[in-house]
Enzyme design. Structure first.
Site, PDB file in Angstrom:
ATOM      1  N   ASP A  30       0.860  -1.182   0.000  1.00 41.96           N
ATOM      2  CA  ASP A  30       0.000   0.000   0.000  1.00 41.96           C
ATOM      3  C   ASP A  30       0.897   1.233   0.000  1.00 41.96           C
ATOM      4  O   ASP A  30       2.020   1.187   0.528  1.00 41.96           O
ATOM      5  CB  ASP A  30      -0.887  -0.009   1.264  1.00 41.96           C
ATOM      6  CG  ASP A  30      -2.138   0.840   1.099  1.00 41.96           C
ATOM      7  OD1 ASP A  30      -3.238   0.261   1.017  1.00 41.96           O
ATOM      8  OD2 ASP A  30      -2.007   2.086   1.039  1.00 41.96           O
ATOM      9  N   THR A 121     -13.165  -1.937  -8.759  1.00 39.91           N
ATOM     10  CA  THR A 121     -14.286  -1.710  -9.671  1.00 39.91           C
ATOM     11  C   THR A 121     -13.903  -0.613 -10.658  1.00 39.91           C
ATOM     12  O   THR A 121     -13.600   0.508 -10.262  1.00 39.91           O
ATOM     13  CB  THR A 121     -15.538  -1.290  -8.874  1.00 39.91           C
ATOM     14  OG1 THR A 121     -15.812  -2.310  -7.913  1.00 39.91           O
ATOM     15  CG2 THR A 121     -16.736  -1.102  -9.790  1.00 39.91           C
ATOM     16  N   PHE A 151     -17.162  -8.891  -5.274  1.00 41.59           N
ATOM     17  CA  PHE A 151     -18.566  -8.695  -4.897  1.00 41.59           C
ATOM     18  C   PHE A 151     -18.768  -8.696  -3.379  1.00 41.59           C
ATOM     19  O   PHE A 151     -19.901  -8.741  -2.915  1.00 41.59           O
ATOM     20  CB  PHE A 151     -19.438  -9.789  -5.533  1.00 41.59           C
ATOM     21  CG  PHE A 151     -19.522  -9.678  -7.028  1.00 41.59           C
ATOM     22  CD1 PHE A 151     -20.353  -8.731  -7.615  1.00 41.59           C
ATOM     23  CD2 PHE A 151     -18.764 -10.491  -7.852  1.00 41.59           C
ATOM     24  CE1 PHE A 151     -20.428  -8.605  -9.001  1.00 41.59           C
ATOM     25  CE2 PHE A 151     -18.842 -10.377  -9.239  1.00 41.59           C
ATOM     26  CZ  PHE A 151     -19.679  -9.436  -9.817  1.00 41.59           C
ATOM     27  N   CYS A 262     -19.381   1.890  -2.698  1.00 42.70           N
ATOM     28  CA  CYS A 262     -19.687   1.203  -3.961  1.00 42.70           C
ATOM     29  C   CYS A 262     -20.860   1.835  -4.695  1.00 42.70           C
ATOM     30  O   CYS A 262     -20.666   2.444  -5.747  1.00 42.70           O
ATOM     31  CB  CYS A 262     -19.943  -0.276  -3.698  1.00 42.70           C
ATOM     32  SG  CYS A 262     -18.437  -1.137  -3.222  1.00 42.70           S
TER      33      CYS A 262
HETATM   34  N1  LIG Z   1     -15.514  -1.547  -0.156  1.00 41.27           N
HETATM   35  C1  LIG Z   1     -16.269  -2.455  -0.747  1.00 41.27           C
HETATM   36  O1  LIG Z   1     -17.224  -2.977  -0.182  1.00 41.27           O
HETATM   37  C2  LIG Z   1     -15.969  -2.886  -2.156  1.00 41.27           C
HETATM   38  C3  LIG Z   1     -16.581  -4.039  -2.673  1.00 41.27           C
HETATM   39  C4  LIG Z   1     -16.298  -4.432  -3.968  1.00 41.27           C
HETATM   40  C5  LIG Z   1     -15.440  -3.680  -4.744  1.00 41.27           C
HETATM   41  N2  LIG Z   1     -14.875  -2.560  -4.229  1.00 41.27           N
HETATM   42  C6  LIG Z   1     -13.949  -1.815  -5.075  1.00 41.27           C
HETATM   43  O2  LIG Z   1     -12.624  -2.159  -4.696  1.00 41.27           O
HETATM   44  C7  LIG Z   1     -11.768  -1.027  -4.828  1.00 41.27           C
HETATM   45  C8  LIG Z   1     -11.119  -0.722  -3.496  1.00 41.27           C
HETATM   46  O3  LIG Z   1     -12.126  -0.390  -2.579  1.00 41.27           O
HETATM   47  P1  LIG Z   1     -11.836  -0.357  -1.011  1.00 41.27           P
HETATM   48  O4  LIG Z   1     -13.142  -0.180  -0.336  1.00 41.27           O
HETATM   49  O5  LIG Z   1     -10.970  -1.493  -0.653  1.00 41.27           O
HETATM   50  O6  LIG Z   1     -11.011   0.997  -0.914  1.00 41.27           O
HETATM   51  P2  LIG Z   1     -10.108   1.439   0.323  1.00 41.27           P
HETATM   52  O7  LIG Z   1     -10.041   2.923   0.263  1.00 41.27           O
HETATM   53  O8  LIG Z   1     -10.578   0.786   1.556  1.00 41.27           O
HETATM   54  O9  LIG Z   1      -8.679   0.838  -0.036  1.00 41.27           O
HETATM   55  C9  LIG Z   1      -7.917   1.274  -1.103  1.00 41.27           C
HETATM   56  C10 LIG Z   1      -6.452   1.168  -0.666  1.00 41.27           C
HETATM   57  O10 LIG Z   1      -5.629   1.423  -1.799  1.00 41.27           O
HETATM   58  C11 LIG Z   1      -4.490   2.151  -1.339  1.00 41.27           C
HETATM   59  N3  LIG Z   1      -3.864   2.790  -2.499  1.00 41.27           N
HETATM   60  C12 LIG Z   1      -4.263   3.907  -3.162  1.00 41.27           C
HETATM   61  N4  LIG Z   1      -3.416   4.133  -4.189  1.00 41.27           N
HETATM   62  C13 LIG Z   1      -2.500   3.139  -4.182  1.00 41.27           C
HETATM   63  C14 LIG Z   1      -1.382   2.818  -5.009  1.00 41.27           C
HETATM   64  N5  LIG Z   1      -1.065   3.586  -6.064  1.00 41.27           N
HETATM   65  N6  LIG Z   1      -0.647   1.739  -4.700  1.00 41.27           N
HETATM   66  C15 LIG Z   1      -0.986   0.959  -3.636  1.00 41.27           C
HETATM   67  N7  LIG Z   1      -2.027   1.204  -2.814  1.00 41.27           N
HETATM   68  C16 LIG Z   1      -2.778   2.282  -3.100  1.00 41.27           C
HETATM   69  C17 LIG Z   1      -5.086   3.108  -0.317  1.00 41.27           C
HETATM   70  O11 LIG Z   1      -4.087   3.617   0.542  1.00 41.27           O
HETATM   71  C18 LIG Z   1      -6.073   2.193   0.397  1.00 41.27           C
HETATM   72  O12 LIG Z   1      -5.485   1.537   1.488  1.00 41.27           O
HETATM   73  C19 LIG Z   1     -12.632   0.087  -5.369  1.00 41.27           C
HETATM   74  O13 LIG Z   1     -12.555   0.095  -6.770  1.00 41.27           O
HETATM   75  C20 LIG Z   1     -14.013  -0.317  -4.935  1.00 41.27           C
HETATM   76  O14 LIG Z   1     -15.018   0.213  -5.761  1.00 41.27           O
HETATM   77  C21 LIG Z   1     -15.098  -2.155  -2.956  1.00 41.27           C
END
Ligand SMILES: NC(=O)c1ccc[n+]([C@@H]2O[C@H](COP(=O)([O-])OP(=O)(O)OC[C@H]3O[C@@H](n4cnc5c(N)ncnc54)[C@H](O)[C@@H]3O)[C@@H](O)[C@H]2O)c1
Length: 451
Positions: A30, A121, A151, A262
């Site tokens: 990260d 996503t 999902f 989401c």
């Molecule tokens: N949260 C959910 O329930 C969920 C479910 C399905 C899909 N998604 C999708 O998954 C993706 C991530 O969502 P999330 O909720 O985990 O987000 P989040 O904000 O919880 O986590 C994202 C992480 O990525 C890190 N990050 C950002 N830029 C980076 C880089 N260049 N290199 C490495 N790390 C980096 C951030 O520091 C953070 O820790 C999104 O596209 C979201 O739409 C989320």
């Protein structure tokens, strides 16, 4: 298999732990060094049921490690997962800068052959961009890009990652599918359904699912507005609908709307994509509008019941965007708090786990240490998020602490009779307020709110 996971957030960290549980070697990385430090110490930086215990177990097993510098790990990785954030830009477009940045780092440090998996996503067509970046940065690298949308639902993320209802893989060659079948073999052997498509269809399917679920919620909320006006009860109406197998009961609960990381952003990103492709997906705009109205409707009913809000104190129970998470991103409950504060009210919030995040997001909110403290002297109580612990509230005690005994059920969690027994004027979502036998002007105004 040797995997590297970029992004250790709600999706990435859960993915790391799930892959490790299934026997893969995983390096999580990260850009945020503080998060990596916490995770290395066995402490997720967000609350997700069961995650902390599972993380500690896997750290002890030795297959799972974390680093801020993925260069070494990339040298021997067979599969890379992109789980970074894809937040919305002001115009709704998904901001994919972190996805591009990840592709660039992979290109620079991978030894290949390597499979790059889009789990974040992303709009349809993103894999083409990832491929373009990889080959521009490293023309000699042998790689494959596949789409594998996630999902999982926050609040049951571990369960969903280990026992998903489907695994979706979009690829363009036999090798891509084979790699993913090997990776997901422990799940497939457990009977999980694997759906294989081309890449664009997989990317688009994720947006299609989230937009449809948001649509179902907004349908119920539009019904709620009509029921309030017509004197019907939306709970009865949706119960009748849900009895039809073709409709089903999921995501048909009227309330203050959907939120989280989401649905809101994926809905606007999907509409943005459709527009760019020359299709006006106006249905999705309506879904978003109805969702905003769900919050506004509660604020209006509160104002109608309490008159001027400037000197009013409002207890708000539940601040996270849904139960079992401390995530307040796009939380409808916080949107409601913001609106009420803008109208002059003092909002005292309580949440079992999201209080610190709520305060950081909305510093004007006062935070109480329990629901009863929040209710002390309040002119009304609003349920914003249906945490299970609220179902065991001592409602009589809660009412005795309030200045005015009015309860707005923003999630239709409570039974009308319990509320009346406790002495509350009960204002459910999607039906008219109900009052205890004897009440004065306050309830009369609560009644008018529904007219
Ligand atoms: N949260 C959910 O329930 C969920 C479910 C399905 C899909 N998604 C999708 O998954 C993706 C991530 O969502 P999330 O909720 O985990 O987000 P989040 O904000 O919880 O986590 C994202 C992480 O990525 C890190 N990050 C950002 N830029 C980076 C880089 N260049 N290199 C490495 N790390 C980096 C951030 O520091 C953070 O820790 C999104 O596209 C979201 O739409 C989320």
């Amino acid at each position: 298999m040797k995997t590297v996971v970029f992004g250790t957030g709600h999706v990435g960290l859960v993915t790391c732990v799930a892959l490790s549980i299934k026997g893969h070697t995983v390096v999580g990385t990260d850009v945020d060094a503080e998060k990596i430090e916490m995770i290395r110490g066995g402490q997720p930086w967000f609350f997700e049921p069961g995650l902390e215990e599972a993380l500690r177990e896997q750290l002890d097993e030795g297959r799972l490690t974390f680093t801020v510098d993925p260069r070494d790990a990339l040298g021997s990785a067979q599969v890379v997962f992109i789980c970074v954030g894809t937040p919305p830009r002001a115009d709704g477009e998904a901001n994919l800068i972190a996805v591009e940045e990840t592709a660039r780092i992979v290109a620079r440090h991978a030894a290949g052959p390597i499979t790059v998996v889009e789990k974040s996503t992303v709009p349809a067509g993103t894999a083409e961009r990832v491929k373009m970046t990889l080959s521009r940065e490293r023309p000699d690298l042998t790689f494959e890009v596949v789409s594998n949308p996630e999902f999982l639902r926050e609040g049951s993320g571990m369960e969903d990652a280990l026992f998903p209802d489907r695994i979706l893989v979009g690829a363009e060659s036999g090798r891509g599918f084979q790699t993913m079948r090997r990776l997901y073999d422990p799940w497939i052997r457990d009977g999980v359904r694997l759906i294989e498509t081309d890449i664009v269809s997989a990317e688009l399917a994720k947006h299609a699912c989230n937009a449809f679920l948001a649509l179902k919620i907004s349908y119920a909320n539009a019904l709620a507005r009509i029921c309030e006006r017509a004197g019907a009860n939306v709970r009865d109406v949706t119960t009748v609908m849900a009895a039809d197998d073709r409709i089903g009961s999921a995501f048909l609960n009227a309330g203050i709307g959907y939120g989280g990381y989401c649905f809101p952003k994926d809905l606007v990103a999907f509409e943005y994509l459709a527009n760019r492709l020359g299709y006006d997906f106006g249905l999705l705009r309506e879904v978003g509008k109805i969702n905003d109205e769900a919050v506004e409707a509660v604020a209006e009913r509160v104002q109608e019941a309490l008159w001027n809000l400037e000197d009013k104190r409002i207890a708000l129970l539940g601040l996270s965007f849904k139960p079992e998470t401390d995530d307040v991103r796009f939380s409808p409950s916080l949107a409601l708090a913001r609106l009420l504060i803008e109208k002059g009210a003092t909002v005292v919030g309580y949440d079992p786990s999201a209080s610190a995040n709520a305060r950081a997001e909305l510093p004007q909110i006062e935070i109480a240490s329990d629901p009863y403290e929040a209710a002390r002297g309040a002119h009304c109580v609003i349920l914003g998020t249906e945490w299970k612990e609220f179902s065991t509230l001592d409602l009589s005690r809660l009412r005795a602490l309030t200045a005015y005994p009015v309860f707005f059920d923003g999630r239709n969690m409570f039974d009308e009779k319990q509320m009346i027994r406790a002495g509350f004027t009960y204002v459910p979502t999607g039906s008219r307020p109900v009052e205890p036998a004897r009440r004065g002007g306050l309830n009369a105004s609560a009644h008018r709110a529904s007219a």
